[in-house]
Scaffold this motif. Structure first.
Motif, PDB file in Angstrom:
ATOM      1  N   ALA A  30     -23.352 -20.905  30.933  1.00  0.00           N
ATOM      2  CA  ALA A  30     -22.019 -21.063  30.266  1.00  0.00           C
ATOM      3  C   ALA A  30     -21.128 -20.316  29.435  1.00  0.00           C
ATOM      4  O   ALA A  30     -20.120 -20.250  29.707  1.00  0.00           O
ATOM      5  N   LEU A  31     -22.205 -19.751  28.718  1.00  0.00           N
ATOM      6  CA  LEU A  31     -21.406 -18.478  27.964  1.00  0.00           C
ATOM      7  C   LEU A  31     -20.805 -17.547  29.271  1.00  0.00           C
ATOM      8  O   LEU A  31     -19.582 -17.237  29.097  1.00  0.00           O
ATOM      9  N   SER A  32     -21.301 -17.239  30.342  1.00  0.00           N
ATOM     10  CA  SER A  32     -20.691 -16.431  31.350  1.00  0.00           C
ATOM     11  C   SER A  32     -19.480 -17.230  31.716  1.00  0.00           C
ATOM     12  O   SER A  32     -18.520 -16.461  32.075  1.00  0.00           O
ATOM     13  N   LYS A  33     -19.530 -18.238  32.146  1.00  0.00           N
ATOM     14  CA  LYS A  33     -18.396 -19.113  32.469  1.00  0.00           C
ATOM     15  C   LYS A  33     -17.077 -19.128  31.601  1.00  0.00           C
ATOM     16  O   LYS A  33     -16.042 -18.941  32.093  1.00  0.00           O
ATOM     17  N   PHE A  34     -17.653 -18.959  30.432  1.00  0.00           N
ATOM     18  CA  PHE A  34     -16.287 -18.709  29.389  1.00  0.00           C
ATOM     19  C   PHE A  34     -15.922 -17.428  29.077  1.00  0.00           C
ATOM     20  O   PHE A  34     -15.285 -16.984  28.216  1.00  0.00           O
ATOM     21  N   GLY A  35     -16.627 -16.278  29.817  1.00  0.00           N
ATOM     22  CA  GLY A  35     -16.582 -14.963  29.617  1.00  0.00           C
ATOM     23  C   GLY A  35     -16.792 -14.256  28.393  1.00  0.00           C
ATOM     24  O   GLY A  35     -16.102 -13.356  27.843  1.00  0.00           O
ATOM     25  N   VAL A  36     -17.901 -14.714  27.695  1.00  0.00           N
ATOM     26  CA  VAL A  36     -18.372 -14.323  26.607  1.00  0.00           C
ATOM     27  C   VAL A  36     -20.011 -14.204  26.616  1.00  0.00           C
ATOM     28  O   VAL A  36     -20.599 -14.759  27.473  1.00  0.00           O
ATOM     29  N   SER A  37     -20.773 -13.009  25.717  1.00  0.00           N
ATOM     30  CA  SER A  37     -21.926 -13.136  25.763  1.00  0.00           C
ATOM     31  C   SER A  37     -22.686 -13.838  24.781  1.00  0.00           C
ATOM     32  O   SER A  37     -23.705 -13.837  24.466  1.00  0.00           O
ATOM     33  N   LYS A  46     -11.387 -22.830  21.831  1.00  0.00           N
ATOM     34  CA  LYS A  46     -12.446 -22.361  22.889  1.00  0.00           C
ATOM     35  C   LYS A  46     -13.781 -22.712  22.605  1.00  0.00           C
ATOM     36  O   LYS A  46     -14.635 -23.099  23.207  1.00  0.00           O
ATOM     37  N   GLU A  47     -14.017 -22.602  21.203  1.00  0.00           N
ATOM     38  CA  GLU A  47     -15.420 -22.765  20.755  1.00  0.00           C
ATOM     39  C   GLU A  47     -15.778 -24.353  20.957  1.00  0.00           C
ATOM     40  O   GLU A  47     -16.768 -24.722  21.263  1.00  0.00           O
ATOM     41  N   LYS A  48     -14.717 -25.214  20.560  1.00  0.00           N
ATOM     42  CA  LYS A  48     -14.925 -26.618  20.972  1.00  0.00           C
ATOM     43  C   LYS A  48     -14.902 -27.062  22.346  1.00  0.00           C
ATOM     44  O   LYS A  48     -15.856 -27.898  22.859  1.00  0.00           O
TER      45      LYS A  48
END
Length: 65
Positions: A30-37, A46-48
């Motif tokens: 899921a983190l990868s899908k949102f482009g973050v680690s 974006k956090e919500k």
């Protein structure tokens, strides 16, 4: 067949460990899908959106609606 108390504890620990590992894999994807680690990199909406996505898409084996 009767299961000893210590064997039952061992089985429960194994189930919890497997569930935790599956969740960690899902969370990482899921983190990868949102482009973050890390969730710390997400701000505001974006956090919500991320946590809503995780909540909606993670289905634990013993989860009920």
């Amino acid at each position: 067949m009767k299961i000893s108390k210590s064997r039952l504890k061992e089985i429960i620990k194994t189930i919890i460990r497997e569930e935790k590992t599956a969740y960690q894999e899902f969370f990482t994807k899921a983190l990868s899908k949102f482009g973050v680690s890390s969730p710390k990199e997400l701000k505001g909406d974006k956090e919500k959106e991320f946590y809503d996505y995780v909540d909606k898409n993670w289905k634990a084996e013993n989860e009920t609606d």
